[in-house]
Design a protein around this motif. Structure first.
Motif, PDB file in Angstrom:
ATOM      1  N   ASN A   1       0.864  -1.246  -0.081  1.00 53.76           N
ATOM      2  CA  ASN A   1       0.047   0.051  -0.085  1.00 53.76           C
ATOM      3  C   ASN A   1       0.856   1.240  -0.006  1.00 53.76           C
ATOM      4  O   ASN A   1       0.624   2.289   0.616  1.00 53.76           O
ATOM      5  CB  ASN A   1      -0.903   0.061   1.311  1.00 53.76           C
ATOM      6  CG  ASN A   1      -2.292  -0.955   0.987  1.00 53.76           C
ATOM      7  OD1 ASN A   1      -2.414  -1.068  -0.251  1.00 53.76           O
ATOM      8  ND2 ASN A   1      -2.982  -1.090   1.891  1.00 53.76           N
ATOM      9  N   LEU A   2       1.763   1.170  -1.026  1.00 57.93           N
ATOM     10  CA  LEU A   2       2.528   2.573  -1.094  1.00 57.93           C
ATOM     11  C   LEU A   2       1.818   3.427  -2.222  1.00 57.93           C
ATOM     12  O   LEU A   2       1.125   2.636  -2.943  1.00 57.93           O
ATOM     13  CB  LEU A   2       3.894   2.397  -1.607  1.00 57.93           C
ATOM     14  CG  LEU A   2       4.827   1.328  -0.655  1.00 57.93           C
ATOM     15  CD1 LEU A   2       6.162   0.929  -1.234  1.00 57.93           C
ATOM     16  CD2 LEU A   2       5.278   2.254   0.850  1.00 57.93           C
ATOM     17  N   PHE A   3       2.087   4.680  -2.168  1.00 60.28           N
ATOM     18  CA  PHE A   3       1.578   5.425  -3.140  1.00 60.28           C
ATOM     19  C   PHE A   3       2.658   5.404  -4.469  1.00 60.28           C
ATOM     20  O   PHE A   3       3.585   5.744  -4.561  1.00 60.28           O
ATOM     21  CB  PHE A   3       1.411   6.833  -2.866  1.00 60.28           C
ATOM     22  CG  PHE A   3       0.536   7.281  -1.961  1.00 60.28           C
ATOM     23  CD1 PHE A   3      -0.807   7.533  -2.143  1.00 60.28           C
ATOM     24  CD2 PHE A   3       0.713   7.239  -0.521  1.00 60.28           C
ATOM     25  CE1 PHE A   3      -1.689   7.785  -1.202  1.00 60.28           C
ATOM     26  CE2 PHE A   3      -0.222   7.456   0.609  1.00 60.28           C
ATOM     27  CZ  PHE A   3      -1.399   7.976   0.050  1.00 60.28           C
ATOM     28  N   PRO A   4       1.692   4.925  -5.394  1.00 56.39           N
ATOM     29  CA  PRO A   4       2.414   4.317  -6.632  1.00 56.39           C
ATOM     30  C   PRO A   4       3.217   5.628  -7.186  1.00 56.39           C
ATOM     31  O   PRO A   4       3.987   5.736  -8.195  1.00 56.39           O
ATOM     32  CB  PRO A   4       1.652   3.760  -7.437  1.00 56.39           C
ATOM     33  CG  PRO A   4       0.327   4.206  -7.182  1.00 56.39           C
ATOM     34  CD  PRO A   4       0.503   4.645  -5.547  1.00 56.39           C
ATOM     35  N   THR A   5       2.532   7.039  -7.145  1.00 60.28           N
ATOM     36  CA  THR A   5       3.038   7.884  -7.850  1.00 60.28           C
ATOM     37  C   THR A   5       4.359   8.681  -7.063  1.00 60.28           C
ATOM     38  O   THR A   5       4.963   9.543  -7.527  1.00 60.28           O
ATOM     39  CB  THR A   5       1.892   8.973  -8.160  1.00 60.28           C
ATOM     40  OG1 THR A   5       1.349   9.235  -6.598  1.00 60.28           O
ATOM     41  CG2 THR A   5       0.880   8.561  -9.160  1.00 60.28           C
TER      42      THR A   5
ATOM     43  N   ALA B   1       9.266   1.363   6.793  1.00 66.34           N
ATOM     44  CA  ALA B   1       9.805   2.641   7.179  1.00 66.34           C
ATOM     45  C   ALA B   1       8.999   3.724   7.262  1.00 66.34           C
ATOM     46  O   ALA B   1       8.671   4.555   8.208  1.00 66.34           O
ATOM     47  CB  ALA B   1      10.817   2.981   5.920  1.00 66.34           C
ATOM     48  N   ARG B   2       7.992   3.853   6.041  1.00 66.95           N
ATOM     49  CA  ARG B   2       6.714   4.841   6.371  1.00 66.95           C
ATOM     50  C   ARG B   2       6.130   4.614   7.770  1.00 66.95           C
ATOM     51  O   ARG B   2       5.591   5.368   8.282  1.00 66.95           O
ATOM     52  CB  ARG B   2       5.793   4.482   5.316  1.00 66.95           C
ATOM     53  CG  ARG B   2       4.802   5.451   5.354  1.00 66.95           C
ATOM     54  CD  ARG B   2       3.800   5.183   4.137  1.00 66.95           C
ATOM     55  NE  ARG B   2       3.256   3.994   4.067  1.00 66.95           N
ATOM     56  CZ  ARG B   2       2.286   3.781   3.139  1.00 66.95           C
ATOM     57  NH1 ARG B   2       2.112   4.290   2.216  1.00 66.95           N
ATOM     58  NH2 ARG B   2       1.633   2.358   3.255  1.00 66.95           N
TER      59      ARG B   2
ATOM     60  N   LYS C   1      10.337   4.609  -7.506  1.00 69.23           N
ATOM     61  CA  LYS C   1       9.071   4.504  -7.138  1.00 69.23           C
ATOM     62  C   LYS C   1       8.708   3.168  -6.876  1.00 69.23           C
ATOM     63  O   LYS C   1       9.436   2.321  -7.337  1.00 69.23           O
ATOM     64  CB  LYS C   1       8.390   4.889  -8.462  1.00 69.23           C
ATOM     65  CG  LYS C   1       8.293   6.669  -8.512  1.00 69.23           C
ATOM     66  CD  LYS C   1       7.403   7.178  -9.726  1.00 69.23           C
ATOM     67  CE  LYS C   1       7.572   8.628  -9.663  1.00 69.23           C
ATOM     68  NZ  LYS C   1       6.707   9.311 -10.717  1.00 69.23           N
ATOM     69  N   PRO C   2       7.673   2.779  -6.236  1.00 69.61           N
ATOM     70  CA  PRO C   2       7.282   1.545  -5.839  1.00 69.61           C
ATOM     71  C   PRO C   2       7.395   0.451  -7.090  1.00 69.61           C
ATOM     72  O   PRO C   2       7.929  -0.696  -6.887  1.00 69.61           O
ATOM     73  CB  PRO C   2       5.854   1.515  -5.248  1.00 69.61           C
ATOM     74  CG  PRO C   2       5.694   2.938  -4.983  1.00 69.61           C
ATOM     75  CD  PRO C   2       6.709   3.947  -5.671  1.00 69.61           C
ATOM     76  N   LEU C   3       7.030   0.748  -8.126  1.00 68.37           N
ATOM     77  CA  LEU C   3       7.083  -0.280  -9.381  1.00 68.37           C
ATOM     78  C   LEU C   3       8.626  -0.420  -9.641  1.00 68.37           C
ATOM     79  O   LEU C   3       8.801  -1.498 -10.255  1.00 68.37           O
ATOM     80  CB  LEU C   3       6.071   0.313 -10.361  1.00 68.37           C
ATOM     81  CG  LEU C   3       4.665   0.184 -10.267  1.00 68.37           C
ATOM     82  CD1 LEU C   3       3.713   0.776 -11.373  1.00 68.37           C
ATOM     83  CD2 LEU C   3       4.207  -1.098  -9.825  1.00 68.37           C
ATOM     84  N   GLU C   4       9.412   0.399  -9.483  1.00 69.65           N
ATOM     85  CA  GLU C   4      10.887   0.279  -9.630  1.00 69.65           C
ATOM     86  C   GLU C   4      11.545  -0.677  -8.522  1.00 69.65           C
ATOM     87  O   GLU C   4      12.749  -0.889  -8.675  1.00 69.65           O
ATOM     88  CB  GLU C   4      11.462   1.560  -9.753  1.00 69.65           C
ATOM     89  CG  GLU C   4      10.736   2.341 -11.019  1.00 69.65           C
ATOM     90  CD  GLU C   4      11.321   3.857 -11.034  1.00 69.65           C
ATOM     91  OE1 GLU C   4      11.032   4.339 -11.869  1.00 69.65           O
ATOM     92  OE2 GLU C   4      12.091   4.352  -9.843  1.00 69.65           O
TER      93      GLU C   4
ATOM     94  N   ASN D   1       7.120   8.895  -0.196  1.00 71.92           N
ATOM     95  CA  ASN D   1       5.875   8.242   0.561  1.00 71.92           C
ATOM     96  C   ASN D   1       6.314   8.441   2.115  1.00 71.92           C
ATOM     97  O   ASN D   1       5.403   8.566   3.010  1.00 71.92           O
ATOM     98  CB  ASN D   1       6.005   6.621   0.267  1.00 71.92           C
ATOM     99  CG  ASN D   1       5.121   6.358  -0.882  1.00 71.92           C
ATOM    100  OD1 ASN D   1       3.951   5.904  -0.228  1.00 71.92           O
ATOM    101  ND2 ASN D   1       5.621   6.106  -1.974  1.00 71.92           N
ATOM    102  N   LEU D   2       7.631   8.529   2.299  1.00 69.26           N
ATOM    103  CA  LEU D   2       8.053   8.807   3.888  1.00 69.26           C
ATOM    104  C   LEU D   2       7.537  10.239   4.357  1.00 69.26           C
ATOM    105  O   LEU D   2       7.073  10.487   5.122  1.00 69.26           O
ATOM    106  CB  LEU D   2       9.396   8.369   3.878  1.00 69.26           C
ATOM    107  CG  LEU D   2       9.726   7.101   4.640  1.00 69.26           C
ATOM    108  CD1 LEU D   2       9.375   5.800   3.720  1.00 69.26           C
ATOM    109  CD2 LEU D   2      11.290   6.998   4.769  1.00 69.26           C
ATOM    110  N   LYS D   3       8.084  11.089   3.195  1.00 66.09           N
ATOM    111  CA  LYS D   3       7.641  12.676   3.574  1.00 66.09           C
ATOM    112  C   LYS D   3       6.137  12.745   3.638  1.00 66.09           C
ATOM    113  O   LYS D   3       6.006  13.548   4.395  1.00 66.09           O
ATOM    114  CB  LYS D   3       8.236  13.270   2.477  1.00 66.09           C
ATOM    115  CG  LYS D   3       9.746  13.473   2.258  1.00 66.09           C
ATOM    116  CD  LYS D   3      10.070  14.466   1.593  1.00 66.09           C
ATOM    117  CE  LYS D   3      11.630  14.747   1.784  1.00 66.09           C
ATOM    118  NZ  LYS D   3      12.103  15.726   0.404  1.00 66.09           N
TER     119      LYS D   3
END
Lengths: 393, 245
Positions: free
Chosen positions: B108-112, B169-170, B154-157, B118-120
């Motif tokens: 459930n990370l923000f893909p964009t 971490a988030r 990015k998450p997909l990478e 995501n952490l920020k």
């Protein structure tokens, strides 16, 4: 949060572009319609007042520009104001009037509004008595020759046009207008006898006598323009003319532009409708775009909620995204309006003023429509159940 | 090679999560489904517990209630001394923001957004301010989770294991009182599972992070301080604190 909004817009470039286009459509509608109305009004009003004559003598009743019964005032008033009235043998009962002392010259003008070239907009045609018209204005023939009286067959179907008209129009032979070209005026072919400057009243002028014959033959006109001798006070002369010839409208020429604008009430209503419609278009486009976005991003909203984002914050994020789209749509709208203005002015005789008022209204409508349109989807997102949102596929 | 066993003690006077006779009933059509039938559980500050049980036993429901995302039908929930069951929706959101971090099975990370983005975002939601968050704290966590060189990806990478590490971490970047992990290795292969479990263990050891983890995996559960077993909406065994693994 800014980066989230920007990243979301970048993630779906097509939807962002379509949403921007929707907002810009509303902006273009407002800016061009407002600009067109203002441009045409300013141009026409400017030409109405761009004469030396200080006083306009009009028929009694409400002052209006109309396509029906354009010649409602006796053209003899022009002579009466300058020369006074004396009982004539054929009409011995007429009340004698002295000349209005401060008046230098007066000329009757017939005016008719006809559909513009290519059925776009409208344009006016003047019927003038050139001999007296040149005495009350600074008209100069820059090409060809002055307009004839219209009293003979040779001059009855002659016209003179201003330089703008000559440059922006084609003759009936579809070639640029030059001396001798035929143009269509009041549904009849007229020969261009000359080109005049500066622009004043209508761009096309034909003999008053011809206009009178086309509208029934009476010795009438639409108004009389009165030029005063140097340094004569306008108000006092108006008072005198009103005393001599009551029941008519006698106004300073300087008031014509304002009266002209007030007379276009229907245009104002149309503009209001366009502004309202544009706001609705912008609002609906953003509503649909954000609604789709939120449905697609249900899970992400669930994540935001799991991170502890408040309802207010979620609304803010979505509204910020909508505001970004709207702002870009507004900028696009301004650019398209400028392109539209160039296209309209180069292909028609219409004049579009991109003035700050309509740019502001257009921008405001685009932004407000977008922000209000996004409000319902934003509220809906904020009220999503976090567990259901997280399990959304 | 197994590390030497170290005894670990918890101060049960300092309870971070306490549930008292929690019940949760869903209405599905015309049928009432009793997801929780009276769950009483205590988790001490700094404890790492695993909740195990078959599908439908109420583990996820318990986790969602503990995270303030569901309201129980009855019973009490106390987190860090605050009675969550008496709170409004807005108050529970506020509690979640201040005291809870979630780790999900599907990351459930923000893909964009990048890993750092995501952490920020989590920091910004926590701080409600447009500052740069806590770069030093963020760096420590990223180092611990071996994510320093993945910040701008990015998450997909990222691989599944890397995505889950970013998600962890988030969850901990704001140093919450409680981390709730829902099957954190459920979408990972055994190698990545081991890495993620090591990370959770490390966070618990190094930062004293309290972790409640749902898992089907006995090996994952074995890494926790205590294993709670659930069945049919009830706790069968609350487990006994055992040694560090």
């Amino acid at each position: 949060m800014d980066s989230l909004s920007v990243a979301n817009l970048k993630q779906r470039p097509l939807r962002t572009a379509v949403s921007m286009a929707g907002v810009s459509l509303g902006v273009v509608l407002v800016v061009l319609m407002g600009g067109l109305t203002r441009g045409m009004t300013r141009d026409a009003a400017g030409r109405q007042s761009n004469v030396d004559a200080e006083i306009r003598f009009l028929p009694g009743g409400e002052i209006s520009i109309t396509t029906s019964n354009p010649l409602m005032l006796s053209a003899r008033y022009a002579g009466a104001i300058v020369n006074g009235v004396k009982p004539a043998p054929e009409n011995p009962g007429v009340e004698p009037k002295p000349p209005v002392a401060a008046v230098a010259a007066a000329t009757p003008v017939g005016q008719y509004v006809q559909t513009g070239a290519g059925a776009i907009g409208f344009e006016m045609v003047d019927g003038i008595d050139y001999a007296s018209f040149k005495d009350v204005t600074s008209i100069k023939i820059v090409q060809g020759r002055p307009l004839g009286s219209g009293g003979d067959e040779q001059t009855a179907h002659e016209a003179i046009v201003d330089r703008f008209y000559a440059e922006k129009n084609l003759g009936l032979d579809n070639k640029p207008i030059r001396i001798g070209s035929k143009i269509k005026v009041l549904d009849q072919p007229f020969t261009v006898a000359g080109v005049y400057e500066p622009p004043m009243l209508a761009r096309v002028k034909i003999p008053l006598k011809t206009m009178q014959e086309l509208f029934g033959g009476a010795d009438n006109c639409s108004f009389v323009m009165v030029k005063l001798k140097d340094r004569e006070p306008v108000d006092r002369v108006i008072e005198t003319i009103n005393d001599y010839y009551p029941g008519n409208n006698v106004i300073p020429t300087s008031e014509i532009p304002a009266l002209y604008s007030q007379g276009l009430f229907a245009v104002d209503v149309l503009l209001d409708v366009v502004v309202g419609l544009s706001a609705v278009i912008s609002g609906l486009v953003i509503l649909l775009a954000m609604f789709t976005t939120i449905t697609e991003r249900t899970r992400e909203i669930g994540i935001l909620k799991s991170l502890g984002a408040s309802k207010r914050l979620i609304v803010t994020i979505i509204e910020r995204e909508a505001a970004l789209i709207s702002a870009m749509g507004v900028v696009l709208g301004f650019v398209l309006s400028a392109i539209g203005r160039y296209s309209i002015q180069s292909s028609t005789r219409l004049i579009v003023d991109l003035d700050i008022k309509w740019l502001l209204i257009g921008g405001l409508i685009g932004m407000a429509g977008g922000v209000i349109g996004a409000f319902y989807p934003a509220i809906r997102a904020a009220n999503l159940d976090p567990v259901e949102a997280l399990s959304y596929e | 090679m197994k590390r030497p066993v170290q005894p670990k003690f918890f101060n049960y006077m300092s309870t971070i999560l306490e549930t008292v006779d929690l019940k949760m009933t869903y209405r599905v059509g015309k049928v009432d489904v009793h997801a929780l039938r009276g769950v009483t559980l205590n988790v001490a500050r700094g404890e790492y517990i695993a909740i195990m049980g078959p599908s439908g036993c109420g583990k996820s429901t318990l986790l969602h209630i503990a995270g303030g995302m569901l309201t129980p039908t009855s019973g009490r929930l106390i987190i860090d001394g605050e009675d969550v069951t008496a709170m409004s929706d807005a108050q529970r959101t506020e509690l979640r923001r201040r005291k809870i971090g979630f780790v999900f099975q599907r990351f459930n990370l923000f893909p964009t957004l990048s890993a750092e983005g995501n952490l920020k975002l989590a920091e910004r939601i926590y701080a409600r301010a447009k500052n740069g968050g806590n770069p030093e704290g963020r760096r420590r966590i990223l180092k611990l989770l071996k994510l320093e060189d993945k910040l701008h990806h990015k998450p997909l990478e990222l691989s599944g294991g890397e995505q889950q590490r970013v998600a962890i971490a988030r969850a901990v970047v704001n140093r919450p009182a409680l981390v709730l992990a829902d099957e954190p290795t459920g979408n990972l292969d055994s190698e990545n599972s081991k890495v993620v479990l090591d990370m959770l263990r490390g966070l618990n050891n190094e930062f004293g992070q309290t972790i409640v983890m749902i898992t089907h995996n006995p090996e994952a559960a074995a890494r926790a301080d205590r294993v709670v077993e659930m069945r049919d909406g009830l706790i069968l065994s609350a487990g006994v604190p055992h040694t560090d693994s």
